[in-house]
Design an enzyme around this catalytic site. Structure first.
Site, short mmCIF file in Angstrom:
data_model
loop_
_atom_site.label_atom_id
_atom_site.label_comp_id
_atom_site.label_asym_id
_atom_site.label_seq_id
_atom_site.Cartn_x
_atom_site.Cartn_y
_atom_site.Cartn_z
CG ASN A 13 -4.58 1.07 -3.62
OD1 ASN A 13 -4.62 -0.02 -3.54
ND2 ASN A 13 -3.78 2.03 -4.13
CD1 TRP A 14 -5.51 -2.69 1.94
CD2 TRP A 14 -5.40 -5.20 1.95
NE1 TRP A 14 -6.12 -3.26 3.09
CE2 TRP A 14 -6.07 -4.58 3.14
CE3 TRP A 14 -5.42 -6.37 1.73
CZ2 TRP A 14 -6.98 -5.65 3.82
CZ3 TRP A 14 -5.95 -7.21 2.64
CH2 TRP A 14 -6.70 -6.74 3.61
CE LYS A 15 -0.03 2.17 -2.63
NZ LYS A 15 0.71 3.48 -3.14
CG HIS A 98 -3.40 4.18 -7.93
ND1 HIS A 98 -2.13 4.37 -7.70
CD2 HIS A 98 -3.81 4.52 -6.66
CE1 HIS A 98 -1.75 4.55 -6.81
NE2 HIS A 98 -2.70 4.67 -5.87
CD GLU A 100 1.13 3.01 -6.57
OE1 GLU A 100 0.47 1.86 -6.56
OE2 GLU A 100 1.52 3.72 -5.55
CD GLU A 170 -4.78 8.35 -4.62
OE1 GLU A 170 -4.70 8.16 -3.33
OE2 GLU A 170 -4.12 7.83 -5.33
N GLY A 176 2.95 7.25 -1.57
CA GLY A 176 3.77 6.57 -1.09
C GLY A 176 5.34 7.36 -0.63
CB SER A 216 1.63 10.36 2.42
OG SER A 216 2.72 9.96 1.47
N GLY A 237 -3.11 4.42 1.20
CA GLY A 237 -2.20 3.32 0.99
C GLY A 237 -1.44 2.62 2.20
N GLY A 238 -0.40 3.21 2.22
CA GLY A 238 0.46 2.49 3.35
C GLY A 238 -0.22 2.17 4.69
C1 PEP Z 1 -2.53 5.22 -2.77
O1 PEP Z 1 -2.08 4.31 -3.07
O2 PEP Z 1 -3.75 5.80 -3.31
C2 PEP Z 1 -2.05 5.90 -1.68
C3 PEP Z 1 -2.55 7.21 -1.50
O3 PEP Z 1 -0.88 5.73 -1.07
P1 PEP Z 1 0.00 6.22 0.35
O4 PEP Z 1 -1.35 6.59 1.08
O5 PEP Z 1 0.66 5.25 0.72
O6 PEP Z 1 0.57 7.47 -0.20
#
Ligand code: PEP
Length: 255
Positions: A13-15, A98, A100, A170, A176, A216, A237-238
């Site tokens: 997930n590049w956001k 999500h 966010e 999640e 994040g 994470s 994500g990251g």
């Molecule tokens: C996400 O955005 O779905 C996510 C899991 O982010 P991160 O891996 O950065 O915690």
């Protein structure tokens, strides 16, 4: 993971990251690193990178997804993108619900359900995100929260349609933040979701559905997380913004 019963899926997930030039470079670096994956590999990218991602990944094992879609097919919804529009351009997956989106854009369980419906109707595969806030975990209501989110999101979804749904557990406190759920915590909640799916759809559906962990997940902890029985891969994500890290996670899920 139990690969005899279901597919492991690693989805990035590049956001709101990467312009077109950066997206091209990242995908070109990623393609050879994940080409032998023994799991499904997906990248969910900003709308502005969909065309680039679709062109570059044609003929590869990487599927392309969007990060959201609207519930209407078309109309006066300035700034929104419909599931049909995504489908028409060749997109296969879409993330829905999500945290966010829930936190910053007023997404509710009901609108998540409407978006899930629209995505399924358009023929997209859905990555449905559910997860508790830190205070909800501390209050001991994780199971209730995650079950409610899942139940409402899946309202009106048939057994057949469920085959096009991936659930991503999640925990919001782990997204994040660098705080990962322990592998036991991740497995416990993924199991709770699977038991709920069994109640709603039967054992075969529960055995077959892909339930990811997200929060994470990175090159260091992926091995342990995806080794858990009820964790069928991850939503990343990251760590999906660096090809080599993403590839390590894909390799972990390929074992
Ligand atoms: C996400 O955005 O779905 C996510 C899991 O982010 P991160 O891996 O950065 O915690």
């Amino acid at each position: 993971m139990n690969k005899n019963l279901r597919k492991a899926v690693i989805a990035g997930n590049w956001k709101m990251n990467k312009d077109r030039t950066e997206a091209k470079a990242l995908i070109e670096e990623m393609i050879p690193l994940v080409k032998d994956a023994d799991c499904d590999v997906v990248i969910c990218v900003p709308y502005t990178n969909l065309e680039t991602a679709l062109n570059l990944t044609e003929g590869t094992n990487i599927g392309v997804g969007a990060e959201n879609c609207h519930w209407a097919n078309s109309g006066a919804f300035t700034g929104e993108i419909s599931a049909l529009m995504l489908k028409e351009m060749g997109v296969k997956y879409v993330i829905i619900g999500h945290s966010e989106r829930r936190q910053y854009f007023g997404e509710t369980d009901e609108t998540v359900n409407q978006r899930v419906r629209a995505a399924l109707d358009a023929g997209l595969k859905v990555i449905l995100c559910v997860g508790e806030l830190l205070e909800q975990r501390e209050q001991g209501i994780t199971e209730e929260i995650v079950s409610l989110q899942t139940k409402v999101a899946l309202q009106g979804v048939t057994n057949e349609e469920l085959k096009n749904i991936i659930i991503a557990y999640e925990p919001v406190w782990a997204i994040g933040t660098g705080k990962t759920a322990t592998s036991e915590q991740a497995n416990e909640v993924c199991h709770i979701i699977r038991v709920l799916i069994e109640k709603l759809y039967g054992k075969q559906a529960a055995d077959g559905i892909t339930i990811q962990y997200g929060g994470s997940m990175n090159a260091k902890n992926a091995d342990e997380l995806v080794a858990q029985y009820d964790v069928d891969g991850g939503l990343i994500g990251g760590a999906s913004l660096k090809a080599s890290d993403f590839a390590v996670i894909v390799n972990a899920a390929s074992k």
